[in-house]
Motif scaffolding. Structure first.
Motif, PDB file in Angstrom:
ATOM      1  N   LEU A  70      55.629  32.829  35.471  1.00 12.54           N
ATOM      2  CA  LEU A  70      54.394  33.441  35.958  1.00 12.54           C
ATOM      3  C   LEU A  70      53.523  33.957  34.822  1.00 12.54           C
ATOM      4  N   VAL A  71      52.226  33.903  35.069  1.00 12.36           N
ATOM      5  CA  VAL A  71      51.224  34.572  34.247  1.00 12.36           C
ATOM      6  C   VAL A  71      50.442  35.468  35.185  1.00 12.36           C
ATOM      7  N   CYS A  72      50.274  36.736  34.830  1.00  8.88           N
ATOM      8  CA  CYS A  72      49.491  37.603  35.697  1.00  8.88           C
ATOM      9  C   CYS A  72      48.786  38.681  34.887  1.00  8.88           C
ATOM     10  N   ILE A  73      47.720  39.190  35.455  1.00  5.55           N
ATOM     11  CA  ILE A  73      47.057  40.356  34.888  1.00  5.55           C
ATOM     12  C   ILE A  73      47.848  41.578  35.335  1.00  5.55           C
ATOM     13  N   ALA A  74      48.135  42.463  34.400  1.00  2.00           N
ATOM     14  CA  ALA A  74      49.088  43.536  34.644  1.00  2.00           C
ATOM     15  C   ALA A  74      48.533  44.656  35.514  1.00  2.00           C
ATOM     16  N   SER A 316      43.644  38.962  26.689  1.00  2.00           N
ATOM     17  CA  SER A 316      43.061  38.348  27.876  1.00  2.00           C
ATOM     18  C   SER A 316      43.943  37.191  28.313  1.00  2.00           C
ATOM     19  N   VAL A 317      43.792  36.762  29.560  1.00  5.72           N
ATOM     20  CA  VAL A 317      44.579  35.626  30.054  1.00  5.72           C
ATOM     21  C   VAL A 317      44.264  34.374  29.239  1.00  5.72           C
ATOM     22  N   THR A 318      42.985  34.132  28.986  1.00  9.21           N
ATOM     23  CA  THR A 318      42.580  32.932  28.244  1.00  9.21           C
ATOM     24  C   THR A 318      43.176  32.924  26.849  1.00  9.21           C
ATOM     25  N   GLU A 319      43.108  34.059  26.185  1.00  6.68           N
ATOM     26  CA  GLU A 319      43.644  34.192  24.829  1.00  6.68           C
ATOM     27  C   GLU A 319      45.148  33.926  24.808  1.00  6.68           C
ATOM     28  N   MET A 320      45.857  34.478  25.765  1.00  7.20           N
ATOM     29  CA  MET A 320      47.303  34.288  25.811  1.00  7.20           C
ATOM     30  C   MET A 320      47.662  32.836  26.098  1.00  7.20           C
ATOM     31  N   LEU A 321      46.969  32.230  27.097  1.00 11.51           N
ATOM     32  CA  LEU A 321      47.293  30.853  27.469  1.00 11.51           C
ATOM     33  C   LEU A 321      47.008  29.874  26.337  1.00 11.51           C
ATOM     34  N   ALA A 322      45.999  30.164  25.529  1.00 11.72           N
ATOM     35  CA  ALA A 322      45.652  29.259  24.430  1.00 11.72           C
ATOM     36  C   ALA A 322      46.801  29.095  23.444  1.00 11.72           C
TER      37      ALA A 322
END
Length: 416
Positions: A70-74, A316-322
């Motif tokens: 999972l990826v989620c905003i905390a 940020s989600v985008t930063e982490m996923l990159a």
């Protein structure tokens, strides 16, 4: 300047830049730009001590399994901790707010070093002097230096960790908003005991019609509601305020009235901890009331066994996923973050989601308004890889007990 001070200064600048990138859509000298920067300043601190998205509705829609990453905003962390009941392979939780990151790291660490009763005292009662001793003796020594320093930092009201002795859920931006809302209700003669002791949905509806609905007709409440900054306490930035009002032709009062009605009337009070938070500013004091899944006694051993699967990052989600490999994630929970984004930010995010998604991946998010915001904004070359699950979206919207958002939306990955 010491090395620690230099690191803190650099960190503050980085946090300010990240939040500004997420929130600021207009020039600083404009009225909208000033409001965005004011919201960003508030967002650097604690906003939500409890998250206001229903993790049970999420889990019913997503059908999380032990194979899922999972990826989620905390946010306040109730979702992160509650998703562990499904025992997924991993959860990567991200947030731009350093306060939310510190709270999530504390929540993740606590079950390792506390028994179930002490854990419930910390996050269920959240207002006992013994919580500070538990933190000092058993939890804080095991946290990283930055997180430990956050909770030990002195403020004008004492060290930050003291909020666990004074009522955690009365703190943060939302806690202050609810304090002000309760003052308005008190001035209007509202008595929430009638709601909290209601025996049926009919009783709850009667309470709303008699006690709450008339407040929305007052001139003062209308004046406040029509100011964008008045809803900052709900974590609603200026861009999202407009999406809320758009559903009723710009009448924000109609939106707030209907969503408050749903919160107080559509679900039995004995099963809706969101309504308890709104009406009581905390869970039931004797510990017998509704709470998020992670606080339910029967779930504690599962929680303790699975917390090592959680990673919390200030990104940020985008930063982490990159930084993640292709095809490495299967569930994405974005809360309402996309309501804040411009088209470029949305496309960057969905490019990374699509790149990292593996077969069977699901994305779940909420919107302030009723409609899905992705069609026409996210490029077809990206969005064509995904199928909107209307049935799951409709069901999750109906089941979400927090009632704050216009709708819940879910997409399924159709492959390359």
């Amino acid at each position: 300047m010491t090395q620690a001070q230099t690191l803190d200064h650099t960190s503050d600048q980085s946090i300010e830049h990240r939040i500004g990138t997420a929130v600021n859509q207009n020039a600083a000298h404009t009225r909208e730009g000033l409001l965005e920067r004011l919201f960003g300043w508030f967002f650097k601190g604690l906003v939500y001590a409890q998250i206001w998205e229903d993790p049970v509705a999420d889990m019913n829609a997503l059908q999380i399994t032990e194979q899922d990453d999972l990826v989620c905003i905390a946010s306040g962390g109730c979702n992160v901790m509650s998703y562990l009941m499904a025992q997924p392979a991993s959860i990567t939780a991200v947030d731009l707010s350093p306060a939310h990151v510190a709270l999530n790291k504390l929540k993740v660490a606590a079950p390792r070093y506390l028994d179930q009763n002490a854990f419930y005292d910390l996050f269920g009662h959240a207002n006992k002097d013994s919580n500070i001793r538990a933190l000092d003796q058993h939890v804080l020594p095991h946290l990283d230096q930055i997180t430990r320093a956050y909770w030990n930092k002195a403020t004008w009201r004492g060290q930050r960790k003291q909020m666990f002795a004074r009522g955690l859920y009365r703190h943060g931006l939302l806690g202050q908003f609810l304090k002000f809302a309760h003052a308005l209700c008190w001035a209007g003669g509202v008595k929430f005991d009638k709601l909290l002791t209601a025996q049926s949905l009919d009783d709850q509806n009667a309470f709303f019609d008699q006690e709450i609905a008339p407040l929305y007709d007052s001139r003062f409440v209308r004046f406040l509601a029509n100011r964008r900054a008045s809803l900052f306490g709900l974590g609603i930035p200026p861009a999202q305020y407009d999406k809320l009002a758009a559903d009723t032709g710009g009448d924000i009062i109609a939106v707030l009235r209907e969503r408050t009605r749903k919160l107080f009337c559509d679900f039995p009070i004995h099963d809706n901890y969101f309504a308890w938070q709104a009406a009581n500013r905390g869970y039931k004091s004797d510990g017998t009331g509704p709470v998020p899944p992670y606080l339910e006694a029967q779930n504690f051993e599962t929680l303790r066994a699975c917390v090592d699967r959680v990673e919390v990052l200030n990104q940020s989600v985008t930063e982490m996923l990159a930084a993640q490999p292709e095809g490495s994630k299967s569930v994405y929970v974005l809360l309402d973050a996309q309501d804040w984004m411009n088209d470029d930010q949305l496309n960057d995010l969905w490019h990374q989601i699509t790149r990292t998604a593996r077969p069977g991946a699901r994305v779940l998010f909420r919107t302030g308004g009723l409609t899905d915001i992705l069609p026409g904004r996210v490029e077809g070359a990206i969005l064509n890889h995904w199928r909107y699950d209307a049935e799951a979206s409709t069901r999750a919207t109906a089941e979400d007990r927090s009632a704050i958002y216009g709708a819940v939306h879910m997409y399924r990955y159709e492959g390359a």
